[in-house]
Design a protein around this motif. Sequence first.
Motif, mmCIF file in Angstrom:
data_model
loop_
_atom_site.group_PDB
_atom_site.id
_atom_site.type_symbol
_atom_site.label_atom_id
_atom_site.label_comp_id
_atom_site.label_asym_id
_atom_site.label_seq_id
_atom_site.Cartn_x
_atom_site.Cartn_y
_atom_site.Cartn_z
ATOM 1 N N VAL A 1 0.205 7.994 -43.719
ATOM 2 C CA VAL A 1 -0.164 6.644 -43.296
ATOM 3 C C VAL A 1 0.742 6.157 -42.177
ATOM 4 C CG1 VAL A 1 -0.438 4.268 -44.055
ATOM 5 C CG2 VAL A 1 -1.023 6.141 -45.605
ATOM 6 N N VAL A 2 2.020 6.511 -42.254
ATOM 7 C CA VAL A 2 2.985 6.011 -41.281
ATOM 8 C C VAL A 2 2.652 6.516 -39.876
ATOM 9 C CG1 VAL A 2 5.412 6.060 -40.580
ATOM 10 C CG2 VAL A 2 4.805 5.742 -42.989
ATOM 11 N N ASN A 3 2.270 7.774 -39.751
ATOM 12 C CA ASN A 3 1.985 8.335 -38.425
ATOM 13 C C ASN A 3 0.886 7.571 -37.681
ATOM 14 O OD1 ASN A 3 3.880 10.363 -37.984
ATOM 15 N ND2 ASN A 3 2.754 11.848 -39.213
ATOM 16 N N LEU B 1 -8.359 -2.104 -33.477
ATOM 17 C CA LEU B 1 -7.491 -1.030 -33.005
ATOM 18 C C LEU B 1 -7.151 -0.056 -34.123
ATOM 19 C CD1 LEU B 1 -5.629 0.261 -30.850
ATOM 20 C CD2 LEU B 1 -3.855 -1.354 -31.579
ATOM 21 N N VAL B 2 -6.745 -0.559 -35.280
ATOM 22 C CA VAL B 2 -6.315 0.307 -36.374
ATOM 23 C C VAL B 2 -7.481 1.166 -36.864
ATOM 24 C CG1 VAL B 2 -5.382 0.368 -38.713
ATOM 25 C CG2 VAL B 2 -4.471 -1.262 -37.052
ATOM 26 N N THR B 3 -8.671 0.589 -36.961
ATOM 27 C CA THR B 3 -9.840 1.369 -37.361
ATOM 28 C C THR B 3 -10.101 2.486 -36.365
ATOM 29 O OG1 THR B 3 -10.842 -0.571 -38.407
ATOM 30 C CG2 THR B 3 -12.301 1.269 -37.894
ATOM 31 N N GLY B 4 -10.031 2.163 -35.079
ATOM 32 C CA GLY B 4 -10.246 3.186 -34.061
ATOM 33 C C GLY B 4 -9.229 4.303 -34.130
ATOM 34 N N VAL B 5 -7.965 3.950 -34.336
ATOM 35 C CA VAL B 5 -6.903 4.962 -34.401
ATOM 36 C C VAL B 5 -7.083 5.865 -35.613
ATOM 37 C CG1 VAL B 5 -4.422 5.310 -34.727
ATOM 38 C CG2 VAL B 5 -5.234 3.603 -33.096
ATOM 39 N N ALA C 1 -0.807 3.243 -33.829
ATOM 40 C CA ALA C 1 -1.504 1.978 -33.612
ATOM 41 C C ALA C 1 -0.558 0.915 -33.076
ATOM 42 C CB ALA C 1 -2.143 1.502 -34.914
ATOM 43 N N ALA C 2 0.681 0.881 -33.589
ATOM 44 C CA ALA C 2 1.662 -0.100 -33.112
ATOM 45 C C ALA C 2 2.003 0.128 -31.637
ATOM 46 C CB ALA C 2 2.926 -0.028 -33.969
ATOM 47 N N VAL C 3 2.165 1.408 -31.263
ATOM 48 C CA VAL C 3 2.479 1.726 -29.863
ATOM 49 C C VAL C 3 1.305 1.347 -28.961
ATOM 50 C CG1 VAL C 3 2.941 3.603 -28.245
ATOM 51 C CG2 VAL C 3 4.119 3.536 -30.447
ATOM 52 N N TYR C 4 0.082 1.693 -29.389
ATOM 53 C CA TYR C 4 -1.098 1.360 -28.587
ATOM 54 C C TYR C 4 -1.267 -0.154 -28.467
ATOM 55 C CZ TYR C 4 -2.391 6.264 -29.247
ATOM 56 O OH TYR C 4 -2.410 7.638 -29.265
ATOM 57 N N TYR C 5 -0.964 -0.879 -29.537
ATOM 58 C CA TYR C 5 -1.074 -2.342 -29.484
ATOM 59 C C TYR C 5 -0.110 -2.912 -28.457
ATOM 60 C CZ TYR C 5 -0.948 -7.244 -30.837
ATOM 61 O OH TYR C 5 -1.000 -8.614 -30.810
ATOM 62 N N LEU C 6 1.123 -2.420 -28.455
ATOM 63 C CA LEU C 6 2.125 -2.923 -27.520
ATOM 64 C C LEU C 6 1.746 -2.596 -26.070
ATOM 65 C CD1 LEU C 6 4.907 -4.185 -26.897
ATOM 66 C CD2 LEU C 6 5.914 -1.919 -27.252
#
Length: 308
Positions: A78-80, A109-113, A85-90
């Motif tokens: 889950v962490v990966n 975003l999270v669903t897509g990732v 997602a956090a990097v893509y959001y930023l």
Amino acid sequence: MSQVLHTPPPTTAGSAPAAAESPAQLAARHGLSVSGARPSLPQYVRQLWARRHFITAFATAKLTAQYSQAKLGQLWQVVNPLLNAAVYYLIFGVLMGTKRGVPDYVPFLVTGVFVWTFTQSSIMAGTKAVSGSLGLVRALHFPRASLPLSYCLQQLQQLLFSMIVLVVILLACGVPVTASWLLIVPALVLQFTFNAGVAMAMARFGAKTPDVSQLMPFVLRTWMYASGVMWSLDVVLADRDLPSWVHTVLEYNPAAVYIDLMRFALIDSFQGSQLPDHVWAVALGWALLAGIGGFIYFWKAEETYGRG
């Protein structure tokens, strides 16, 4: 006595000597077959079905062992994707502003990732399924398609584990639970079929040319950017004067189709108007094309895996 043993049997007048059997005829007469020969397609399917328990157990064992040496263990499943997602959001959502015009951007975003990671990991694992398991392939006789199928099943198990966290994120962002969430099941079945077919095709490529596994990360990264993982294709394409065929290719590319189906199922603000026309038929078509085509393509080289 010696004369009796070495004298050939008498032949009748006008009769021809019996023709010697070829090795193939001799083997056929005694019920012998070529070792490792490719079975017929229906027989191959039956062999795979007979080993369904092995495929499931192998996938589960690989999933369990994947992070066995890490202190966080299976939490890395889950962490990966969450870190990605956090990097893509930023980078994309904040710095590049792709979240503008996209309601519920974090769930979007999270669903897509998560969905993209399922496809990406399945194809990468499939590429190395045969070439990375040569010891097993050469030691045991079993249908080789078991390997890419088990790797895809492993990635599906990982996605289902991650879906628990995805549901928590959706609820935390105020996304309501609706009946459309039931569409997750057919969407995942179609995506798994597509992933498995592509993984089997890439497994055959990777078995003959191991260097393919070095090229695939670049191909998959390009594919990810064209699949609307970090941005809405509708919003991006609306601001650009591009030929109509470019819009069609981007909207109907299989990764984007499966990501959009999952967003439509989970996110209330993601409307049907954002989906391509006949999206379920397109998703089914991609699944059948990749699943059946990849399976037959892999089966045709069954007797060559592990040799040379």
